[in-house]
Design a protein around this motif. Structure first.
Motif, PDB file in Angstrom:
ATOM      1  N   THR A 169       0.794   3.864  -3.025  1.00 28.28           N
ATOM      2  CA  THR A 169       0.539   5.085  -2.826  1.00 28.28           C
ATOM      3  C   THR A 169       1.562   6.133  -3.151  1.00 28.28           C
ATOM      4  OG1 THR A 169      -0.679   4.345  -0.732  1.00 28.28           O
ATOM      5  CG2 THR A 169      -0.328   6.917  -0.988  1.00 28.28           C
TER       6      THR A 169
ATOM      7  N   MET B 147       4.309   6.090   9.594  1.00 27.45           N
ATOM      8  CA  MET B 147       3.978   6.777   8.529  1.00 27.45           C
ATOM      9  C   MET B 147       2.916   5.946   7.464  1.00 27.45           C
ATOM     10  SD  MET B 147       5.027   9.663   9.014  1.00 27.45           S
ATOM     11  CE  MET B 147       6.328  10.165  10.185  1.00 27.45           C
ATOM     12  N   ILE B 148       3.333   4.657   7.383  1.00 37.03           N
ATOM     13  CA  ILE B 148       2.520   3.998   6.583  1.00 37.03           C
ATOM     14  C   ILE B 148       0.844   3.616   7.312  1.00 37.03           C
ATOM     15  CG2 ILE B 148       2.047   1.537   5.745  1.00 37.03           C
ATOM     16  CD1 ILE B 148       5.350   1.318   5.528  1.00 37.03           C
TER      17      ILE B 148
ATOM     18  N   LEU C  27       4.218  11.815   1.004  1.00 39.33           N
ATOM     19  CA  LEU C  27       4.969  11.221   2.376  1.00 39.33           C
ATOM     20  C   LEU C  27       5.403   9.682   1.831  1.00 39.33           C
ATOM     21  CD1 LEU C  27       5.277  11.598   5.188  1.00 39.33           C
ATOM     22  CD2 LEU C  27       3.246  10.759   5.700  1.00 39.33           C
ATOM     23  N   MET C  28       4.456   8.839   1.138  1.00 38.17           N
ATOM     24  CA  MET C  28       4.771   7.695   0.916  1.00 38.17           C
ATOM     25  C   MET C  28       5.947   7.332   0.219  1.00 38.17           C
ATOM     26  SD  MET C  28       2.827   5.622   2.916  1.00 38.17           S
ATOM     27  CE  MET C  28       2.797   6.831   3.995  1.00 38.17           C
TER      28      MET C  28
ATOM     29  N   LEU D 251      -8.072   1.244  -5.955  1.00 37.77           N
ATOM     30  CA  LEU D 251      -7.285   0.284  -5.363  1.00 37.77           C
ATOM     31  C   LEU D 251      -5.825   0.277  -6.054  1.00 37.77           C
ATOM     32  CD1 LEU D 251      -8.957  -2.717  -3.575  1.00 37.77           C
ATOM     33  CD2 LEU D 251      -8.010  -0.502  -2.326  1.00 37.77           C
TER      34      LEU D 251
ATOM     35  N   TRP E 186       0.715  -1.205   0.023  1.00 38.32           N
ATOM     36  CA  TRP E 186      -0.120  -0.065  -0.003  1.00 38.32           C
ATOM     37  C   TRP E 186       0.854   1.190  -0.146  1.00 38.32           C
ATOM     38  CZ3 TRP E 186      -4.575   0.870  -1.382  1.00 38.32           C
ATOM     39  CH2 TRP E 186      -5.201   1.835  -1.118  1.00 38.32           C
ATOM     40  N   MET E 187       1.971   1.261   0.831  1.00 37.24           N
ATOM     41  CA  MET E 187       2.863   2.298   0.646  1.00 37.24           C
ATOM     42  C   MET E 187       3.328   2.477  -0.506  1.00 37.24           C
ATOM     43  SD  MET E 187       6.761   2.217   2.470  1.00 37.24           S
ATOM     44  CE  MET E 187       7.281   0.976   1.230  1.00 37.24           C
TER      45      MET E 187
ATOM     46  N   ILE F 272     -11.637   1.878   3.469  1.00 37.91           N
ATOM     47  CA  ILE F 272     -11.832   1.211   1.987  1.00 37.91           C
ATOM     48  C   ILE F 272     -12.390  -0.398   2.395  1.00 37.91           C
ATOM     49  CG2 ILE F 272     -11.125   0.415  -0.111  1.00 37.91           C
ATOM     50  CD1 ILE F 272      -9.181   2.667  -0.119  1.00 37.91           C
TER      51      ILE F 272
ATOM     52  N   GLY G 113     -12.390   8.857   3.371  1.00 38.40           N
ATOM     53  CA  GLY G 113     -12.839   7.546   2.843  1.00 38.40           C
ATOM     54  C   GLY G 113     -11.620   6.969   1.719  1.00 38.40           C
ATOM     55  N   ASN G 114     -10.255   7.488   1.896  1.00 34.90           N
ATOM     56  CA  ASN G 114      -9.315   6.841   1.161  1.00 34.90           C
ATOM     57  C   ASN G 114      -8.297   6.203   1.960  1.00 34.90           C
ATOM     58  OD1 ASN G 114      -8.454   9.092   2.607  1.00 34.90           O
ATOM     59  ND2 ASN G 114      -7.663  10.487   0.710  1.00 34.90           N
TER      60      ASN G 114
ATOM     61  N   PHE H  38      -0.195  12.709   1.082  1.00 33.68           N
ATOM     62  CA  PHE H  38       0.213  11.205   1.326  1.00 33.68           C
ATOM     63  C   PHE H  38       0.965  10.537   0.198  1.00 33.68           C
ATOM     64  CE2 PHE H  38      -2.585  11.302   5.060  1.00 33.68           C
ATOM     65  CZ  PHE H  38      -1.891  10.840   6.084  1.00 33.68           C
TER      66      PHE H  38
ATOM     67  N   ARG I 212       7.005  14.816   7.326  1.00 30.00           N
ATOM     68  CA  ARG I 212       5.322  14.632   7.425  1.00 30.00           C
ATOM     69  C   ARG I 212       4.758  15.925   7.737  1.00 30.00           C
ATOM     70  NH1 ARG I 212       3.035  12.643  12.990  1.00 30.00           N
ATOM     71  NH2 ARG I 212       0.799  13.374  12.626  1.00 30.00           N
TER      72      ARG I 212
ATOM     73  N   ILE J 258      -5.569  10.635  -4.683  1.00 29.57           N
ATOM     74  CA  ILE J 258      -5.363  10.297  -3.262  1.00 29.57           C
ATOM     75  C   ILE J 258      -6.358  11.210  -2.657  1.00 29.57           C
ATOM     76  CG2 ILE J 258      -2.989   9.545  -3.163  1.00 29.57           C
ATOM     77  CD1 ILE J 258      -2.640  12.132  -1.712  1.00 29.57           C
ATOM     78  N   TYR J 259      -6.848  12.190  -3.187  1.00 29.01           N
ATOM     79  CA  TYR J 259      -7.827  13.020  -2.623  1.00 29.01           C
ATOM     80  C   TYR J 259      -9.342  12.614  -3.044  1.00 29.01           C
ATOM     81  CZ  TYR J 259      -4.367  16.093  -0.884  1.00 29.01           C
ATOM     82  OH  TYR J 259      -3.403  16.682  -0.177  1.00 29.01           O
ATOM     83  N   SER J 260      -9.482  11.835  -4.047  1.00 30.09           N
ATOM     84  CA  SER J 260     -10.763  11.527  -4.438  1.00 30.09           C
ATOM     85  C   SER J 260     -11.630  10.406  -3.486  1.00 30.09           C
ATOM     86  CB  SER J 260     -10.632  10.914  -5.832  1.00 30.09           C
ATOM     87  OG  SER J 260     -10.433   9.645  -5.744  1.00 30.09           O
ATOM     88  N   ALA J 261     -13.041  10.589  -3.451  1.00 30.07           N
ATOM     89  CA  ALA J 261     -13.618  10.173  -2.725  1.00 30.07           C
ATOM     90  C   ALA J 261     -13.614   8.529  -2.781  1.00 30.07           C
ATOM     91  CB  ALA J 261     -15.171  10.704  -2.573  1.00 30.07           C
TER      92      ALA J 261
ATOM     93  N   TRP K 237      -1.407   6.573   7.136  1.00 35.99           N
ATOM     94  CA  TRP K 237      -2.061   6.765   5.998  1.00 35.99           C
ATOM     95  C   TRP K 237      -3.035   5.616   5.860  1.00 35.99           C
ATOM     96  CZ3 TRP K 237      -4.443   8.680   2.120  1.00 35.99           C
ATOM     97  CH2 TRP K 237      -4.466   8.178   1.021  1.00 35.99           C
ATOM     98  N   ILE K 238      -2.908   4.456   6.288  1.00 33.33           N
ATOM     99  CA  ILE K 238      -3.809   3.278   6.362  1.00 33.33           C
ATOM    100  C   ILE K 238      -5.170   3.625   7.334  1.00 33.33           C
ATOM    101  CG2 ILE K 238      -4.213   0.773   7.384  1.00 33.33           C
ATOM    102  CD1 ILE K 238      -1.540   0.214   6.274  1.00 33.33           C
TER     103      ILE K 238
ATOM    104  N   LEU L 295      -7.023   2.941   3.946  1.00 31.67           N
ATOM    105  CA  LEU L 295      -7.132   1.620   3.386  1.00 31.67           C
ATOM    106  C   LEU L 295      -8.115   0.890   4.387  1.00 31.67           C
ATOM    107  CD1 LEU L 295      -6.305  -0.725   1.548  1.00 31.67           C
ATOM    108  CD2 LEU L 295      -4.590  -1.313   2.977  1.00 31.67           C
TER     109      LEU L 295
ATOM    110  N   MET M 279     -11.074   6.320  -4.248  1.00 29.53           N
ATOM    111  CA  MET M 279      -9.822   5.970  -4.838  1.00 29.53           C
ATOM    112  C   MET M 279      -9.603   4.569  -5.250  1.00 29.53           C
ATOM    113  SD  MET M 279      -6.310   6.613  -2.903  1.00 29.53           S
ATOM    114  CE  MET M 279      -6.698   5.211  -1.686  1.00 29.53           C
TER     115      MET M 279
END
Lengths: 325, 310
Positions: free
Chosen positions: A70, B140-141, A293-294, A85, A66-67, B156, B150-151, A290, A283, A78-81, B144-145, B153, A83
């Motif tokens: 992203t 940090m990870i 950041l990722m 996968l 996921w890191m 979701i 809504g974004n 994000f 950060r 990343i801002y969209s409602a 975000w999770i 993880l 998103m």
């Protein structure tokens, strides 16, 4: 183990030879069927187990995946409602943008220098002390070993304040006078980052354990051949514990690269930030971006992950042997 | 050493003995020489700070003015400080909830891995990776999770099951469980590897004997595996508690102890008191409390495991 038929089964006495032959064949068939079903069952359960373990691996690795996913997403995404996968577009430039916003190169260099210096110093100082404690009889050796064992119990957080004060009040450094007053001492210098962690009691303990299992005869033979104590150590004994050296080196490097609290306390300038501290500061900079950041997190995490892939066995042995991070 | 020199001069021992003495003497000198640099370093950077910590904990000290002796005032302040108790309590909850769960999971995984399936090493890598990765990166990870929008993880995943979004780290009631989940995820790998190593050390003859007696797999697990793993289980428990009390990087980067002190821990309190409020005396008193807790735990574990260190 239990599913294979016992080979030495004695057939029960039967009437005729024909009958016995038929019975034997029947039984053999039965046995074969049983064995087949058992092994089939076992295969199924092993298959289920494998699937289960794959699921667990995926769950465990998911945060890293996921890191990475992203880190290449676009900002609107990343801002969209809702998103997706999987990233719709791969924006590798996030990494360059992150590098422009924060000097991750300098951070990484600093961390590498600290990790390398601490690796070497732990190898040299730790192995010397461990060797002395394991192989040389000298007055005060047991007291010294007790001291090392006691130091191992001291949590870093219990001594961090005096260590900080010592850095701050080093005499004649950073404008300080003899009594450590007037200036900033080693605060915000390389000395502060490097000196306090040059050797850890735990690594001395590890080296002692490694040296204890080396043959003393070799040492004595070297002495009889006229080798000095220093030469015996460097050329005969130290090479015997190469695997142990690698273990300590990896542990020391990992500790140096991943350290956060100490650099946070003793540095203030950007040029001295370590990679983990830099990431923590970034950060604030990145805020809710994000993806950036990722990208930074990936850069901070990947070197250690790569090293782990190369030295997996030694890493695991080192950590399992120590049991503590 | 110096007494030896005196001996030689006054008693004039026979030459053979004298040579023996000088050999051990020489060796002893080398032993001290080899051990000296590391010992001095540790005495200076670990031994001295412990003493200073204890002394400063009985003083008022702000780094600008010289320390003032204040008796046990700092300890009284701590005893009456609800935030400090909250921090201790959070450490306690993290230990009591997080450690047994991660130990159970890691034991189960170790037993499964011990079956010698294919792809063993890939699996081990995946589980062990969080342990090697820097905690800051991990924080940090998960930041975000756990993203409350809504974004994130987890939201979701919740949305996939038709569940509403959760605040996670932003919620005073969910923050601590969220932190514990991360510690479990990060802690499984090492515990599993220790369990695995110790499973592989169990004498196979025990299982063979049990097979002959017709024991079932379940019986074998509870009558052989579990008792044989008792010492290592204790070892993991103690080292995990010791590690748990030193959680800092995660809290600092994930929650800053918030919201409303719901995730603050003792190390975070030490950091805040010392380096944000500059009440060094009070902070050292906190660190002495931490020191006592951990040293007592370690000594108990060394006694129980039978001084294996020696």
């Amino acid at each position: 183990m239990t599913d294979t038929a016992f080979p030495g089964t004695i057939d029960a006495p039967v009437g005729t030879e024909q009958e016995s032959a038929r019975l034997k064949a029947d039984r053999r068939q039965e046995r074969r069927a049983k064995r087949a079903s058992a092994s089939k069952q076992r295969r199924i359960s092993r298959f289920a187990l494998t699937i289960f373990l794959i699921v667990v691996s995926v769950v465990m690795a998911m945060p890293f995946v996921w890191m990475f996913l992203t880190s290449v997403r676009s900002s609107p995404e990343i801002y969209s409602a809702d998103m997706p996968l999987w990233p719709t577009e791969w924006h590798w430039e996030n990494f360059t943008v992150a590098l422009e916003r924060a000097p991750f190169g300098i951070y990484a260099r600093n961390s590498f220098i600290i990790a390398a210096v601490h690796t070497i110093s732990n190898l040299v100082l730790g192995s010397m002390a461990g060797y002395a404690l394991a192989k040389i009889r000298f007055r005060g050796a047991s007291v010294l070993f007790g001291f090392i064992l006691a130091s191992m119990m001291i949590p870093f957080y219990a001594i961090v304040i005096p260590e900080f004060l010592m850095i701050r009040f080093v005499p004649f450094a950073g404008g300080n006078d003899l009594f450590g007053q007037g200036g900033t001492g080693w605060y915000d210098t390389w000395w502060a980052l490097l000196i306090p962690a040059l050797v850890s009691p735990f690594n001395i303990f590890l080296f002692r354990q490694f040296f204890i299992s080396t043959p003393t005869e070799l040492m004595e033979a070297a002495r009889i051949d006229g080798a000095s104590e220093a030469r015996t150590f460097v050329q005969i004994m130290a090479p015997l514990i190469r695997p142990g050296m690698l273990t300590v080196a990896l542990l020391a490097f990992e500790a140096g690269w991943n350290n956060f609290l100490w650099p946070l306390l003793v540095t203030s300038s950007t040029n001295l930030r370590t990679i983990q501290l830099g990431l923590s500061v970034f950060r604030q900079e990145a805020g809710t971006e994000f993806n950036l950041l990722m990208a930074g997190t990936t850069m901070a995490a990947v070197p250690m992950i790569v090293m782990f892939f190369f030295f997996q066995k030694q890493f695991v042995n080192g950590f399992v042997g120590s049991g503590i991070k | 050493m110096s007494t030896n020199t005196v001996d030689r001069q006054t008693q004039s021992a026979p030459p053979a003995r004298r040579r023996g003495a000088t050999l051990t003497q020489r060796q002893g000198r080398w032993g001290l020489l080899f051990a000296a640099p590391a010992t001095i370093h540790i005495a200076l950077w670990t031994g001295l700070p412990v003493v200073v910590s204890i002394i400063l904990s009985f003083t008022n000290y702000d780094m600008l003015n010289p320390p003032e002796f204040s008796g046990i005032d700092n300890y009284v302040t701590l005893a009456n400080d609800p935030v400090f108790w909250k921090a201790l309590g959070n450490n306690f909850i993290m230990a009591v909830v997080g450690i047994p769960i991660s130990m159970l999971i890691s034991l189960a995984l170790a037993v499964m891995l011990n079956q010698g399936l294919r792809g063993n090493s890939i699996f081990r890598t995946a589980v062990f990776l969080p342990h090697v990765t820097a905690t800051v990166a991990i924080a940090m990870i998960w930041l975000w999770i756990y993203s409350p929008g809504g974004n994130g993880l987890l939201n979701i995943v919740l949305g996939f099951f038709g569940l509403p979004n959760q605040a996670f780290l932003a919620s005073p009631s969910q923050a601590l469980p969220s932190v514990i989940l991360v510690t479990i995820w990060q802690g499984i790998g090492l515990k599993m590897m220790i369990y695995l190593a110790s499973l592989q050390g169990i004498d196979q003859q025990l299982y063979e004997a049990a097979d002959i007696d017709g024991a079932s797999a379940v019986q074998k697990f509870f009558r052989i595996t579990i008792p044989m793993l008792k010492p290592v289980t204790f070892f993991i428990l103690v080292t995990s508690i010791v590690g748990n009390f030193q959680t800092f990087d995660l809290i600092y980067n994930l929650t800053n102890g918030g919201p409303a002190n719901s995730t603050t821990v003792i190390t975070y309190q030490i950091y805040q008191t010392a380096f944000q409020q500059f009440r060094m005396g009070l902070a050292t008193a906190q660190s002495v409390v931490l020191l006592v807790v951990l040293v007592v735990l370690t000594i108990i574990s060394r006694k129980v495991t039978g001084g294996k260190d020696d």
